[in-house]
Design a protein around this motif. Structure first.
Motif, PDB file in Angstrom:
ATOM      1  N   ALA A 476      47.552  76.491  80.793  1.00 47.45           N
ATOM      2  CA  ALA A 476      47.563  77.556  79.790  1.00 47.45           C
ATOM      3  C   ALA A 476      47.744  77.019  78.377  1.00 47.45           C
ATOM      4  CB  ALA A 476      48.673  78.556  80.104  1.00 47.45           C
ATOM      5  N   ILE A 477      48.211  75.784  78.243  1.00 49.19           N
ATOM      6  CA  ILE A 477      48.448  75.210  76.921  1.00 49.19           C
ATOM      7  C   ILE A 477      47.347  74.225  76.567  1.00 49.19           C
ATOM      8  CG2 ILE A 477      49.928  73.624  75.615  1.00 49.19           C
ATOM      9  CD1 ILE A 477      52.320  75.006  76.614  1.00 49.19           C
ATOM     10  N   TRP A 478      46.681  74.486  75.441  1.00 50.05           N
ATOM     11  CA  TRP A 478      45.734  73.515  74.888  1.00 50.05           C
ATOM     12  C   TRP A 478      46.598  72.455  74.214  1.00 50.05           C
ATOM     13  CZ3 TRP A 478      40.747  72.763  75.726  1.00 50.05           C
ATOM     14  CH2 TRP A 478      40.035  71.912  74.894  1.00 50.05           C
ATOM     15  N   GLY A 479      46.907  71.412  74.973  1.00 52.47           N
ATOM     16  CA  GLY A 479      47.980  70.524  74.602  1.00 52.47           C
ATOM     17  C   GLY A 479      47.605  69.406  73.645  1.00 52.47           C
ATOM     18  N   TYR A 480      48.624  68.623  73.343  1.00 54.88           N
ATOM     19  CA  TYR A 480      48.484  67.476  72.443  1.00 54.88           C
ATOM     20  C   TYR A 480      47.609  66.428  73.118  1.00 54.88           C
ATOM     21  CZ  TYR A 480      49.911  63.582  69.439  1.00 54.88           C
ATOM     22  OH  TYR A 480      49.927  62.504  68.575  1.00 54.88           O
ATOM     23  N   ASN A 481      46.462  66.117  72.502  1.00 52.63           N
ATOM     24  CA  ASN A 481      45.510  65.164  73.069  1.00 52.63           C
ATOM     25  C   ASN A 481      44.705  64.565  71.921  1.00 52.63           C
ATOM     26  OD1 ASN A 481      43.249  63.905  74.273  1.00 52.63           O
ATOM     27  ND2 ASN A 481      43.380  65.251  76.066  1.00 52.63           N
ATOM     28  N   ILE A 482      45.188  63.454  71.385  1.00 45.77           N
ATOM     29  CA  ILE A 482      44.581  62.840  70.200  1.00 45.77           C
ATOM     30  C   ILE A 482      43.117  62.463  70.409  1.00 45.77           C
ATOM     31  CG2 ILE A 482      44.606  60.743  68.786  1.00 45.77           C
ATOM     32  CD1 ILE A 482      46.512  62.609  67.701  1.00 45.77           C
ATOM     33  N   PRO A 483      42.765  61.748  71.489  1.00 40.73           N
ATOM     34  CA  PRO A 483      41.359  61.356  71.641  1.00 40.73           C
ATOM     35  C   PRO A 483      40.389  62.533  71.645  1.00 40.73           C
ATOM     36  CG  PRO A 483      42.732  60.126  73.157  1.00 40.73           C
ATOM     37  CD  PRO A 483      43.606  61.185  72.569  1.00 40.73           C
ATOM     38  N   ARG A 484      40.839  63.658  72.218  1.00 36.02           N
ATOM     39  CA  ARG A 484      39.967  64.826  72.299  1.00 36.02           C
ATOM     40  C   ARG A 484      39.889  65.569  70.969  1.00 36.02           C
ATOM     41  NH1 ARG A 484      42.659  69.030  75.744  1.00 36.02           N
ATOM     42  NH2 ARG A 484      43.747  69.350  73.765  1.00 36.02           N
ATOM     43  N   ASP A 485      41.040  65.695  70.287  1.00 36.72           N
ATOM     44  CA  ASP A 485      41.123  66.568  69.123  1.00 36.72           C
ATOM     45  C   ASP A 485      41.097  65.840  67.787  1.00 36.72           C
ATOM     46  OD1 ASP A 485      41.318  68.772  70.784  1.00 36.72           O
ATOM     47  OD2 ASP A 485      43.495  68.628  70.923  1.00 36.72           O
ATOM     48  N   LEU A 486      40.894  64.518  67.823  1.00 32.34           N
ATOM     49  CA  LEU A 486      40.835  63.749  66.583  1.00 32.34           C
ATOM     50  C   LEU A 486      39.715  64.264  65.696  1.00 32.34           C
ATOM     51  CD1 LEU A 486      42.543  61.281  65.681  1.00 32.34           C
ATOM     52  CD2 LEU A 486      40.591  59.857  66.266  1.00 32.34           C
ATOM     53  N   ASP A 487      40.029  64.463  64.421  1.00 30.35           N
ATOM     54  CA  ASP A 487      39.050  65.006  63.477  1.00 30.35           C
ATOM     55  C   ASP A 487      38.886  64.026  62.318  1.00 30.35           C
ATOM     56  OD1 ASP A 487      37.353  66.572  62.012  1.00 30.35           O
ATOM     57  OD2 ASP A 487      38.890  67.989  61.355  1.00 30.35           O
ATOM     58  N   GLU A 488      37.809  63.271  62.344  1.00 28.59           N
ATOM     59  CA  GLU A 488      37.512  62.310  61.292  1.00 28.59           C
ATOM     60  C   GLU A 488      38.684  61.369  61.042  1.00 28.59           C
ATOM     61  OE1 GLU A 488      36.234  64.417  57.841  1.00 28.59           O
ATOM     62  OE2 GLU A 488      34.454  65.251  58.821  1.00 28.59           O
ATOM     63  N   GLY A 489      39.251  60.863  62.141  1.00 34.04           N
ATOM     64  CA  GLY A 489      40.273  59.840  62.018  1.00 34.04           C
ATOM     65  C   GLY A 489      41.679  60.347  61.788  1.00 34.04           C
ATOM     66  N   GLN A 490      41.894  61.654  61.653  1.00 29.97           N
ATOM     67  CA  GLN A 490      43.244  62.148  61.415  1.00 29.97           C
ATOM     68  C   GLN A 490      43.328  63.620  61.799  1.00 29.97           C
ATOM     69  OE1 GLN A 490      44.084  61.963  57.239  1.00 29.97           O
ATOM     70  NE2 GLN A 490      42.189  62.937  56.640  1.00 29.97           N
ATOM     71  N   TYR A 491      44.544  64.074  61.956  1.00 29.61           N
ATOM     72  CA  TYR A 491      44.736  65.494  62.188  1.00 29.61           C
ATOM     73  C   TYR A 491      44.416  66.271  60.920  1.00 29.61           C
ATOM     74  CZ  TYR A 491      46.677  65.957  66.853  1.00 29.61           C
ATOM     75  OH  TYR A 491      46.828  66.018  68.216  1.00 29.61           O
ATOM     76  N   ALA A 492      43.792  67.397  61.097  1.00 28.51           N
ATOM     77  CA  ALA A 492      43.383  68.194  59.946  1.00 28.51           C
ATOM     78  C   ALA A 492      44.555  68.957  59.324  1.00 28.51           C
ATOM     79  CB  ALA A 492      42.288  69.177  60.355  1.00 28.51           C
ATOM     80  N   GLN A 493      45.662  69.113  60.091  1.00 31.04           N
ATOM     81  CA  GLN A 493      46.774  69.916  59.598  1.00 31.04           C
ATOM     82  C   GLN A 493      48.016  69.056  59.410  1.00 31.04           C
ATOM     83  OE1 GLN A 493      46.111  71.804  63.037  1.00 31.04           O
ATOM     84  NE2 GLN A 493      44.975  73.551  62.300  1.00 31.04           N
ATOM     85  N   SER A 494      48.949  69.574  58.653  1.00 33.40           N
ATOM     86  CA  SER A 494      50.188  68.854  58.385  1.00 33.40           C
ATOM     87  C   SER A 494      51.091  68.870  59.608  1.00 33.40           C
ATOM     88  CB  SER A 494      50.915  69.482  57.205  1.00 33.40           C
ATOM     89  OG  SER A 494      51.339  70.791  57.534  1.00 33.40           O
ATOM     90  N   ALA A 495      52.069  67.975  59.609  1.00 35.34           N
ATOM     91  CA  ALA A 495      52.955  67.849  60.762  1.00 35.34           C
ATOM     92  C   ALA A 495      53.770  69.113  60.990  1.00 35.34           C
ATOM     93  CB  ALA A 495      53.880  66.653  60.569  1.00 35.34           C
ATOM     94  N   ASP A 496      54.262  69.741  59.909  1.00 40.81           N
ATOM     95  CA  ASP A 496      55.089  70.928  60.098  1.00 40.81           C
ATOM     96  C   ASP A 496      54.271  72.102  60.612  1.00 40.81           C
ATOM     97  OD1 ASP A 496      53.768  71.156  57.689  1.00 40.81           O
ATOM     98  OD2 ASP A 496      55.350  72.296  56.722  1.00 40.81           O
ATOM     99  N   LEU A 497      53.003  72.203  60.199  1.00 39.57           N
ATOM    100  CA  LEU A 497      52.146  73.262  60.710  1.00 39.57           C
ATOM    101  C   LEU A 497      51.864  73.033  62.185  1.00 39.57           C
ATOM    102  CD1 LEU A 497      50.439  75.789  60.359  1.00 39.57           C
ATOM    103  CD2 LEU A 497      48.569  74.350  59.525  1.00 39.57           C
TER     104      LEU A 497
END
Length: 532
Positions: A476-497
């Motif tokens: 049920a959780i679209w979880g933390y997965n860097i290889p899948r969700d990497l966007d142009e080398g970095q996360y698109a959102q800030s850490a607090d968001l």
């Protein structure tokens, strides 16, 4: 030895705010209390910061959270019947009083057999802890020995709790009722003594507390309520738990039996309404009762899962908050069919949205009627009876319908005027409010706000380590997965968001698979990483 946790932390503040801290340090001393905290410590400053606080390699422990993990205060269940867990998910076609008679009293009566209690209670407490509940307000059965066993098991497993034996000598089936007031009082005192002898925490304070537990008003004679009130008066530090205004038939029967103006006034009359009283449900409380409860500083355990399952109704939590009543969340197992406060959070959100929708509908209804009254005042004809029929209102020809309409108006307003508004009344409960009710609000209801519910220096470290990583296996959780969700080398959102989104995903999609550690007074007692 000091244990220092480093990583993202969620810390409730008020009913409308919480802190999302991506790089936080929390130090927990050997007594399980929080020694110090530091916020916004980047990795390059980590060693320097902990050294300044006297960190010593080889003696102290530094725990790095993995990416996709965060810490939040442990959940507080302000209303749960331990002896009803075997009854989960059964009897939802009935309402409260029939459900008690047909399903619940027979289930609870089994705990007369101590061997059954010895088999059942360890598994029951383990399941509750696995759901992330660090503090529970447990109702036991009416049986002394089984409830003593429950308290001992809770202490053995390291959970913080209140444990009470039900007082019930009236309007209960013959096979499940206490034989006399004297027996009820004696067993209550025996349980108080037993719990008082349980071992203390490393902070030299009790983890398990006794709680005076008149099941609900109509299960106790006036003599028993009087004696319990007298006992409570001699023990002001001992909390009280009971039920109030859960179901309309229950309310009606209670007022008739006690010839009382209100349900809350009955508990006030017998000295059972005070700052450490925990009132379960409160679905059909009037506004005058809300004021009375606030006056005495008592709290309400909001149990939306049970309220939906047994068709009891929807508690007006927003209005309770606006009147200054303390509110926490309860699973109310087994009327509630899920032992997780996460599910109670989800149902509390749903109930608040339904109440908001109803309020908007009533506003529109009022506006519509006001418009037509204005037209009639200017000579326009209006068939009011035809209009009522077209709106599908209950027929006034039926006495039952008249009663239902009057009861609805009494408790929830009507088209005679718009519902009253406040900061929370008839509003959807936001994430900050839901989180608060599950943690800091629950601590206030339990009168433990100085010890638990949030992370502050000197408070006990009762916490959950939560993971929203894909590896938890929760679909049920679209979880933390860097290889899948990497966007142009970095996360698109800030850490607090990201952290705020992780929290919301956990609250609405999480389950026990996402709870890596359950910690009470600094000690690991449950979660996916707990062995034992």
């Amino acid at each position: 030895m000091t244990t220092i946790y480093y990583g993202p932390v969620i810390n409730p503040q008020t009913l409308t705010s919480y802190l999302a801290l991506p790089r936080c340090l929390i130090a927990v001393g050997p007594d399980g209390n929080i020694s110090w905290t530091e916020d916004d410590i980047i990795g390059s400053r980590l060693r320097e910061t902990i050294s300044q606080h006297g960190f010593c390699d080889g003696e102290d422990t530094l725990v790095h959270l993995k990416p996709g993990e965060f810490i939040l205060p442990g959940f507080i269940d302000t209303h749960i019947h331990a002896c009803q867990v075997p009854n989960l998910g059964v009897g939802g076609e009935d309402e409260l009083l029939d459900w008690l008679e047909t399903y619940t009293f027979p289930t609870e009566s089994r705990f007369k057999d101590l061997h059954y209690a010895e088999r059942a209670y360890p598994d029951i407490v383990r399941r509750v802890i696995a759901c992330g509940t660090t503090t529970s307000c447990y109702y036991g059965s009416l049986h002394l020995e089984a409830t003593k066993l429950l308290a001992s098991i809770v202490r053995q497993k390291g959970q913080r709790a209140f444990v009470g034996k039900c007082n019930m000598n009236w309007h209960c089936p013959p096979y499940y009722t206490e034989p006399s007031v004297e027996e009820s009082m004696k067993t209550t005192l025996d349980l108080l003594e037993h719990i008082g002898q349980l071992s203390q925490s490393p902070a030299k304070e009790p983890l398990v507390h006794p709680i005076i537990t008149p099941r609900f008003a109509i299960s106790c004679t006036e003599e028993l309520l009087t004696r319990l009130g007298e006992l409570a008066d001699t023990l002001p530090h001992v909390a009280i738990q009971t039920h109030i205004s859960e179901n309309q038939k229950e309310v009606q029967d209670t007022l008739e039996i006690f010839q009382a103006e209100s349900y809350a006034s009955i508990y006030e009359k017998f000295g059972l309404l005070r700052s450490n009283t925990i009132l379960g449900h409160g679905v059909w409380l009037t506004e005058e009762e809300m004021k009375l409860i606030a006056k005495h500083g008592a709290g309400v355990a909001h149990c939306p899962t049970s309220n939906f399952y047994l068709s009891s109704g929807m508690a007006r939590v927003g209005m309770l908050l606006d009147y200054g009543v303390k509110v926490g969340l309860g699973t109310d197992v087994g009327g509630g069919y899920n032992p997780s406060i996460l599910y109670a959070i989800q149902m509390a959100s749903t109930a608040s949205k339904m109440l908001s929708i109803q309020a908007e509908s009533e506003k529109a209804c009022h506006k519509h009627h006001k418009h037509h009254r204005g037209k009639r005042g200017h000579g326009h004809k209006h068939d009011h009876k035809k209009h009522l029929k077209s709106e599908s209102f209950p027929s006034p020809a039926s006495p039952e319908s008249e009663s239902e309409v009057e009861n609805h108006r009494k408790h929830h307003g009507s088209c005679d005027g718009p519902p009253k508004e406040g900061q929370f009344t008839n509003k959807k409960l936001g994430i900050a409010t839901l989180l608060y009710l599950a943690t800091k609000g629950g601590a206030e209801v339990c009168s433990l706000q100085d010890r638990i519910g949030s992370f502050e220096k000197g408070k006990a470290f009762d916490a959950l380590v939560v993971s929203v990583r894909d590896e938890t296996g929760n679909p049920a959780i679209w979880g933390y997965n860097i290889p899948r969700d990497l966007d142009e080398g970095q996360y698109a959102q800030s850490a607090d968001l990201n952290l705020k989104q992780w929290l919301e995903r956990f609250l609405f999609c999480g389950d026990d698979r996402n709870i890596r550690k359950v910690i009470v007074q600094g000690a690991l007692i449950g979660g996916q990483e707990h062995q034992g």
